[in-house]
Design a protein around this motif. Structure first.
Motif, PDB file in Angstrom:
ATOM      1  N   LYS A 217      50.098 -19.926   2.983  1.00 40.93           N
ATOM      2  CA  LYS A 217      49.012 -20.462   3.660  1.00 40.93           C
ATOM      3  C   LYS A 217      48.803 -21.913   3.383  1.00 40.93           C
ATOM      4  CE  LYS A 217      46.647 -16.042   2.254  1.00 40.93           C
ATOM      5  NZ  LYS A 217      45.767 -15.517   1.260  1.00 40.93           N
ATOM      6  N   ALA A 218      48.525 -22.518   4.742  1.00 41.77           N
ATOM      7  CA  ALA A 218      48.435 -23.914   4.601  1.00 41.77           C
ATOM      8  C   ALA A 218      46.887 -24.741   4.945  1.00 41.77           C
ATOM      9  CB  ALA A 218      49.202 -24.306   5.723  1.00 41.77           C
ATOM     10  N   GLU A 219      46.306 -25.463   4.350  1.00 44.16           N
ATOM     11  CA  GLU A 219      45.215 -26.175   4.456  1.00 44.16           C
ATOM     12  C   GLU A 219      45.838 -27.454   5.262  1.00 44.16           C
ATOM     13  OE1 GLU A 219      42.056 -28.534   1.791  1.00 44.16           O
ATOM     14  OE2 GLU A 219      42.217 -26.291   1.445  1.00 44.16           O
ATOM     15  N   VAL A 220      44.949 -27.864   6.421  1.00 41.34           N
ATOM     16  CA  VAL A 220      45.500 -29.083   7.007  1.00 41.34           C
ATOM     17  C   VAL A 220      44.445 -29.743   7.297  1.00 41.34           C
ATOM     18  CG1 VAL A 220      46.690 -30.017   9.300  1.00 41.34           C
ATOM     19  CG2 VAL A 220      47.518 -27.845   8.278  1.00 41.34           C
ATOM     20  N   LEU A 221      44.340 -31.163   6.761  1.00 46.47           N
ATOM     21  CA  LEU A 221      43.233 -31.984   7.226  1.00 46.47           C
ATOM     22  C   LEU A 221      43.958 -33.200   8.083  1.00 46.47           C
ATOM     23  CD1 LEU A 221      40.174 -33.063   6.843  1.00 46.47           C
ATOM     24  CD2 LEU A 221      41.038 -33.906   4.735  1.00 46.47           C
ATOM     25  N   LYS A 222      43.325 -33.162   9.367  1.00 43.60           N
ATOM     26  CA  LYS A 222      43.670 -34.276  10.114  1.00 43.60           C
ATOM     27  C   LYS A 222      42.926 -35.559  10.026  1.00 43.60           C
ATOM     28  CE  LYS A 222      45.912 -31.247  13.500  1.00 43.60           C
ATOM     29  NZ  LYS A 222      46.246 -30.772  14.920  1.00 43.60           N
ATOM     30  N   ASN A 223      43.200 -36.576  10.304  1.00 42.00           N
ATOM     31  CA  ASN A 223      42.728 -37.917   9.992  1.00 42.00           C
ATOM     32  C   ASN A 223      41.380 -37.780  10.870  1.00 42.00           C
ATOM     33  OD1 ASN A 223      44.676 -38.959   8.716  1.00 42.00           O
ATOM     34  ND2 ASN A 223      45.859 -39.971  10.582  1.00 42.00           N
ATOM     35  N   GLU A 224      40.993 -37.366  12.069  1.00 46.00           N
ATOM     36  CA  GLU A 224      39.751 -37.204  12.647  1.00 46.00           C
ATOM     37  C   GLU A 224      38.772 -36.266  12.446  1.00 46.00           C
ATOM     38  OE1 GLU A 224      42.725 -34.936  15.266  1.00 46.00           O
ATOM     39  OE2 GLU A 224      42.848 -36.836  13.998  1.00 46.00           O
ATOM     40  N   GLN A 225      39.363 -35.203  11.629  1.00 47.20           N
ATOM     41  CA  GLN A 225      38.601 -34.042  11.107  1.00 47.20           C
ATOM     42  C   GLN A 225      37.694 -34.356   9.860  1.00 47.20           C
ATOM     43  OE1 GLN A 225      41.666 -31.046  11.095  1.00 47.20           O
ATOM     44  NE2 GLN A 225      40.829 -29.869  12.887  1.00 47.20           N
ATOM     45  N   LEU A 226      36.557 -33.839   9.890  1.00 44.37           N
ATOM     46  CA  LEU A 226      35.912 -33.799   8.790  1.00 44.37           C
ATOM     47  C   LEU A 226      36.057 -32.753   7.666  1.00 44.37           C
ATOM     48  CD1 LEU A 226      32.464 -34.901  10.344  1.00 44.37           C
ATOM     49  CD2 LEU A 226      34.082 -36.284   9.167  1.00 44.37           C
ATOM     50  N   SER A 227      36.379 -31.547   8.272  1.00 45.00           N
ATOM     51  CA  SER A 227      36.944 -30.424   7.449  1.00 45.00           C
ATOM     52  C   SER A 227      38.313 -29.905   7.851  1.00 45.00           C
ATOM     53  CB  SER A 227      35.953 -29.291   7.554  1.00 45.00           C
ATOM     54  OG  SER A 227      35.634 -28.832   8.976  1.00 45.00           O
ATOM     55  N   PRO A 228      39.110 -29.360   6.860  1.00 45.55           N
ATOM     56  CA  PRO A 228      40.281 -28.918   7.047  1.00 45.55           C
ATOM     57  C   PRO A 228      40.378 -27.301   7.798  1.00 45.55           C
ATOM     58  CG  PRO A 228      39.698 -28.111   4.831  1.00 45.55           C
ATOM     59  CD  PRO A 228      38.489 -29.020   5.652  1.00 45.55           C
ATOM     60  N   THR A 229      41.456 -27.332   8.671  1.00 47.33           N
ATOM     61  CA  THR A 229      41.620 -26.037   9.023  1.00 47.33           C
ATOM     62  C   THR A 229      42.720 -25.310   8.350  1.00 47.33           C
ATOM     63  OG1 THR A 229      43.635 -26.937  10.448  1.00 47.33           O
ATOM     64  CG2 THR A 229      41.354 -26.722  11.503  1.00 47.33           C
ATOM     65  N   TYR A 230      42.762 -23.785   8.571  1.00 41.86           N
ATOM     66  CA  TYR A 230      43.684 -22.905   7.643  1.00 41.86           C
ATOM     67  C   TYR A 230      44.630 -22.351   8.583  1.00 41.86           C
ATOM     68  CZ  TYR A 230      40.165 -24.221   4.063  1.00 41.86           C
ATOM     69  OH  TYR A 230      39.319 -25.148   3.495  1.00 41.86           O
ATOM     70  N   SER A 231      46.037 -22.102   8.156  1.00 44.29           N
ATOM     71  CA  SER A 231      46.767 -21.104   8.898  1.00 44.29           C
ATOM     72  C   SER A 231      47.804 -20.610   7.941  1.00 44.29           C
ATOM     73  CB  SER A 231      47.510 -22.180   9.875  1.00 44.29           C
ATOM     74  OG  SER A 231      48.332 -22.883   9.055  1.00 44.29           O
ATOM     75  N   HIS A 232      48.319 -19.650   8.473  1.00 46.48           N
ATOM     76  CA  HIS A 232      49.382 -18.885   7.782  1.00 46.48           C
ATOM     77  C   HIS A 232      50.529 -19.299   8.439  1.00 46.48           C
ATOM     78  CE1 HIS A 232      47.229 -15.637   5.729  1.00 46.48           C
ATOM     79  NE2 HIS A 232      45.992 -15.650   6.717  1.00 46.48           N
ATOM     80  N   ARG A 233      51.532 -19.611   7.694  1.00 41.00           N
ATOM     81  CA  ARG A 233      52.826 -20.081   8.111  1.00 41.00           C
ATOM     82  C   ARG A 233      54.032 -19.611   7.675  1.00 41.00           C
ATOM     83  NH1 ARG A 233      52.145 -26.853   8.054  1.00 41.00           N
ATOM     84  NH2 ARG A 233      50.321 -26.817   9.561  1.00 41.00           N
ATOM     85  N   CYS A 234      55.166 -19.368   8.497  1.00 38.04           N
ATOM     86  CA  CYS A 234      56.528 -18.773   8.039  1.00 38.04           C
ATOM     87  C   CYS A 234      57.297 -19.815   8.410  1.00 38.04           C
ATOM     88  CB  CYS A 234      56.474 -17.458   8.988  1.00 38.04           C
ATOM     89  SG  CYS A 234      58.016 -16.683   9.005  1.00 38.04           S
ATOM     90  N   SER A 235      58.470 -19.983   7.529  1.00 40.03           N
ATOM     91  CA  SER A 235      59.705 -20.440   7.884  1.00 40.03           C
ATOM     92  C   SER A 235      60.828 -19.826   7.352  1.00 40.03           C
ATOM     93  CB  SER A 235      59.854 -21.941   6.854  1.00 40.03           C
ATOM     94  OG  SER A 235      58.700 -22.786   7.177  1.00 40.03           O
ATOM     95  N   ILE A 236      62.028 -20.183   8.145  1.00 44.52           N
ATOM     96  CA  ILE A 236      63.115 -19.302   7.826  1.00 44.52           C
ATOM     97  C   ILE A 236      64.208 -20.473   7.238  1.00 44.52           C
ATOM     98  CG2 ILE A 236      64.932 -17.813   8.490  1.00 44.52           C
ATOM     99  CD1 ILE A 236      62.963 -16.398  10.135  1.00 44.52           C
ATOM    100  N   TRP A 237      64.799 -20.300   6.246  1.00 39.64           N
ATOM    101  CA  TRP A 237      65.762 -21.312   5.756  1.00 39.64           C
ATOM    102  C   TRP A 237      67.079 -20.451   5.641  1.00 39.64           C
ATOM    103  CZ3 TRP A 237      64.317 -26.451   4.487  1.00 39.64           C
ATOM    104  CH2 TRP A 237      63.128 -26.519   4.625  1.00 39.64           C
ATOM    105  N   ARG A 238      68.248 -21.435   6.091  1.00 36.73           N
ATOM    106  CA  ARG A 238      69.571 -20.792   6.122  1.00 36.73           C
ATOM    107  C   ARG A 238      70.421 -21.932   5.131  1.00 36.73           C
ATOM    108  NH1 ARG A 238      71.464 -20.131  11.592  1.00 36.73           N
ATOM    109  NH2 ARG A 238      71.627 -22.442  11.674  1.00 36.73           N
ATOM    110  N   ARG A 239      71.228 -21.280   4.441  1.00 31.89           N
ATOM    111  CA  ARG A 239      72.201 -22.166   3.678  1.00 31.89           C
ATOM    112  C   ARG A 239      73.441 -22.157   4.433  1.00 31.89           C
ATOM    113  NH1 ARG A 239      72.652 -20.510  -2.033  1.00 31.89           N
ATOM    114  NH2 ARG A 239      73.311 -18.706  -1.408  1.00 31.89           N
ATOM    115  N   SER A 240      73.914 -23.541   4.751  1.00 29.88           N
ATOM    116  CA  SER A 240      75.133 -23.901   5.353  1.00 29.88           C
ATOM    117  C   SER A 240      76.278 -23.646   4.501  1.00 29.88           C
ATOM    118  CB  SER A 240      74.944 -25.199   5.879  1.00 29.88           C
ATOM    119  OG  SER A 240      75.108 -26.231   4.604  1.00 29.88           O
TER     120      SER A 240
END
Length: 118
Positions: free
Chosen positions: A82-105
């Protein structure tokens, strides 16, 4: 598996840092050539798009929590959080669910091959 979870969280959170987001060299190391990103509105981007866009953006402040690691193969892992993102122009943060896939070379380097946020 906890060691891998720690490694991937550190790599993921490097991508939150303004210095890394603005560095073509560091982004190239962390993001695989076959990288795909799907943003919250459903648009799809590749590595070239990300390398053109990220270094020019004003970085948001991102904090993450509730990381989960799922192994998808011997050299492939999914990181959910879960991520909390505060953009410079925003007064309050937004929240999101995130997913990343990582692979080892073959050289042992972990690279992000997929990322999606809601």
């Amino acid at each position: 598996m906890e060691d891998l979870k720690t490694i991937l969280i550190e790599l993921e959170e490097r991508l939150f840092e303004p210095d890394v987001r603005s560095s073509f060299t560091e982004l190239t190391e962390l993001i695989s050539d076959d990288f795909i990103q799907v943003n919250a509105s459903g648009l799809r981007f590749g590595k070239v798009n990300v390398l053109e866009r990220l270094p020019t953006e004003i970085a948001s402040e991102i904090t993450a929590r509730d990381y989960e690691l799922r192994m998808l193969g011997l050299d492939c892992a999914q990181l959910l959080y879960k991520a909390e993102v505060l953009k410079n122009e925003q007064l309050s943060p937004t929240y999101s669910h995130r997913c990343s896939i990582w692979r080892r070379s073959s050289s042992g380097q972990w690279q992000m091959i997929y990322h999606q946020g809601t």
